[in-house]
Design a protein around this motif. Structure first.
Motif, short mmCIF file in Angstrom:
data_model
loop_
_atom_site.label_atom_id
_atom_site.label_comp_id
_atom_site.label_asym_id
_atom_site.label_seq_id
_atom_site.Cartn_x
_atom_site.Cartn_y
_atom_site.Cartn_z
N LYS A 1 -3.03 -7.15 -10.06
CA LYS A 1 -2.94 -8.39 -10.83
C LYS A 1 -1.55 -8.98 -10.61
O LYS A 1 -0.55 -8.28 -10.73
CB LYS A 1 -3.16 -8.09 -12.32
CG LYS A 1 -3.06 -9.29 -13.21
CD LYS A 1 -3.25 -8.90 -14.66
CE LYS A 1 -3.04 -10.08 -15.58
NZ LYS A 1 -3.05 -9.68 -16.98
N ARG A 2 -1.51 -10.27 -10.31
CA ARG A 2 -0.21 -10.94 -10.12
C ARG A 2 0.61 -10.82 -11.39
O ARG A 2 0.11 -10.91 -12.50
CB ARG A 2 -0.41 -12.42 -9.79
CG ARG A 2 -0.49 -12.72 -8.34
CD ARG A 2 0.80 -12.58 -7.56
NE ARG A 2 1.66 -13.75 -7.71
CZ ARG A 2 2.94 -13.69 -8.04
NH1 ARG A 2 3.55 -12.55 -8.25
NH2 ARG A 2 3.65 -14.79 -8.16
N PHE A 3 1.89 -10.60 -11.22
CA PHE A 3 2.82 -10.44 -12.33
C PHE A 3 4.05 -11.31 -12.02
O PHE A 3 5.14 -10.81 -11.75
CB PHE A 3 3.19 -8.97 -12.46
CG PHE A 3 3.82 -8.56 -13.75
CD1 PHE A 3 3.92 -9.40 -14.84
CD2 PHE A 3 4.33 -7.27 -13.87
CE1 PHE A 3 4.51 -8.99 -16.03
CE2 PHE A 3 4.92 -6.84 -15.06
CZ PHE A 3 5.01 -7.71 -16.13
N GLY B 1 -2.06 -9.87 -2.44
CA GLY B 1 -2.77 -8.85 -3.19
C GLY B 1 -3.27 -7.70 -2.34
O GLY B 1 -3.25 -6.54 -2.76
N LYS B 2 -3.74 -8.00 -1.14
CA LYS B 2 -4.25 -6.96 -0.24
C LYS B 2 -3.13 -5.99 0.13
O LYS B 2 -3.33 -4.77 0.12
CB LYS B 2 -4.84 -7.60 1.01
CG LYS B 2 -5.50 -6.63 1.94
CD LYS B 2 -6.15 -7.36 3.11
CE LYS B 2 -6.81 -6.38 4.05
NZ LYS B 2 -7.47 -7.07 5.17
N ALA C 1 5.42 -10.13 -7.16
CA ALA C 1 5.20 -8.93 -7.96
C ALA C 1 3.74 -8.82 -8.36
O ALA C 1 3.09 -9.82 -8.68
CB ALA C 1 6.08 -8.98 -9.21
N TYR C 2 3.24 -7.58 -8.33
CA TYR C 2 1.87 -7.29 -8.72
C TYR C 2 1.84 -6.05 -9.60
O TYR C 2 2.49 -5.05 -9.29
CB TYR C 2 0.99 -7.01 -7.49
CG TYR C 2 0.79 -8.20 -6.59
CD1 TYR C 2 -0.32 -9.02 -6.75
CD2 TYR C 2 1.71 -8.50 -5.60
CE1 TYR C 2 -0.51 -10.12 -5.92
CE2 TYR C 2 1.53 -9.60 -4.77
CZ TYR C 2 0.42 -10.40 -4.93
OH TYR C 2 0.24 -11.48 -4.12
N ILE D 1 0.16 -0.84 -0.80
CA ILE D 1 1.40 -0.24 -1.30
C ILE D 1 1.11 0.63 -2.51
O ILE D 1 1.70 1.70 -2.68
CB ILE D 1 2.44 -1.33 -1.63
CG1 ILE D 1 2.90 -2.01 -0.34
CG2 ILE D 1 3.62 -0.75 -2.39
CD1 ILE D 1 3.70 -3.29 -0.57
N ALA D 2 0.20 0.19 -3.36
CA ALA D 2 -0.14 0.94 -4.57
C ALA D 2 -0.55 2.38 -4.26
O ALA D 2 -0.24 3.29 -5.02
CB ALA D 2 -1.25 0.24 -5.33
N ARG D 3 -1.21 2.58 -3.14
CA ARG D 3 -1.66 3.93 -2.78
C ARG D 3 -0.50 4.89 -2.58
O ARG D 3 -0.69 6.10 -2.65
CB ARG D 3 -2.53 3.87 -1.53
CG ARG D 3 -3.82 3.09 -1.81
CD ARG D 3 -4.82 3.26 -0.76
NE ARG D 3 -5.49 4.55 -1.01
CZ ARG D 3 -6.32 5.10 -0.15
NH1 ARG D 3 -6.57 4.52 0.99
NH2 ARG D 3 -6.89 6.25 -0.43
N SER D 4 0.69 4.37 -2.34
CA SER D 4 1.85 5.23 -2.14
C SER D 4 2.65 5.45 -3.43
O SER D 4 3.67 6.12 -3.43
CB SER D 4 2.78 4.66 -1.06
OG SER D 4 3.35 3.45 -1.51
N THR D 5 2.17 4.88 -4.54
CA THR D 5 2.85 5.05 -5.82
C THR D 5 2.28 6.25 -6.57
O THR D 5 1.13 6.65 -6.34
CB THR D 5 2.71 3.81 -6.71
OG1 THR D 5 1.34 3.66 -7.10
CG2 THR D 5 3.19 2.55 -6.00
N GLU D 6 3.06 6.79 -7.48
CA GLU D 6 2.61 7.93 -8.28
C GLU D 6 1.39 7.55 -9.12
O GLU D 6 0.47 8.34 -9.32
CB GLU D 6 3.74 8.41 -9.18
CG GLU D 6 3.42 9.67 -9.93
CD GLU D 6 4.60 10.16 -10.74
OE1 GLU D 6 4.34 10.94 -11.69
OE2 GLU D 6 5.74 9.80 -10.46
N VAL D 7 1.35 6.32 -9.60
CA VAL D 7 0.26 5.86 -10.46
C VAL D 7 -1.08 5.84 -9.73
O VAL D 7 -2.12 6.14 -10.31
CB VAL D 7 0.59 4.46 -11.02
CG1 VAL D 7 -0.60 3.84 -11.72
CG2 VAL D 7 1.77 4.55 -11.98
#
Length: 107
Positions: free
Chosen positions: A48-50, A24-25, A3-4, A30-36
């Motif tokens: 950041k690792r979670f 992390g890379k 989880a990140y 994947i983050a680019r496909s999120t609403e955030v």
């Protein structure tokens, strides 16, 4: 899967989400496909690792705030809704939330 927590450093909304990836890379991709982070420049996305959320991986690349199992896991780790309102009184995880100001159970 690990989880990140991911967020856009240039966002004024101060939001983040949790994604699951091998590293992390990959989490940043994947983050680019999120609403955030959908409108974020790649260089402005932080990861950041979670590890507390690792055990909540259920086959989806992103946690779903509207899934009560995901929400409860996040709220127990200190996450909260950005806005509070009347829906707080009916939220199933309100007892764990720092925003909820319901009546004390002991009277």
């Amino acid at each position: 899967m690990k989880a990140y927590q991911v967020w856009d450093t240039m966002s004024v909304e101060n939001c983040s989400t949790v994604v699951f990836a091998e590293n992390g890379k990959e989490a940043k991709k994947i983050a680019r496909s999120t609403e955030v982070c959908e409108d974020a420049d790649y260089i402005n996305i932080r990861v950041k690792r979670f590890p507390e959320m690792d055990k909540h991986y259920r086959g989806h690349v992103e946690v779903d705030w509207y899934d009560m199992e995901d929400r409860q896991a996040l709220v127990r780790l200190g996450w909260m809704c950005l806005d509070t309102g009347e829906e707080c009184d009916t939220c199933p995880v309100r007892e764990f939330c720092g925003h909820w100001e319901g009546e004390d159970e002991e009277e």
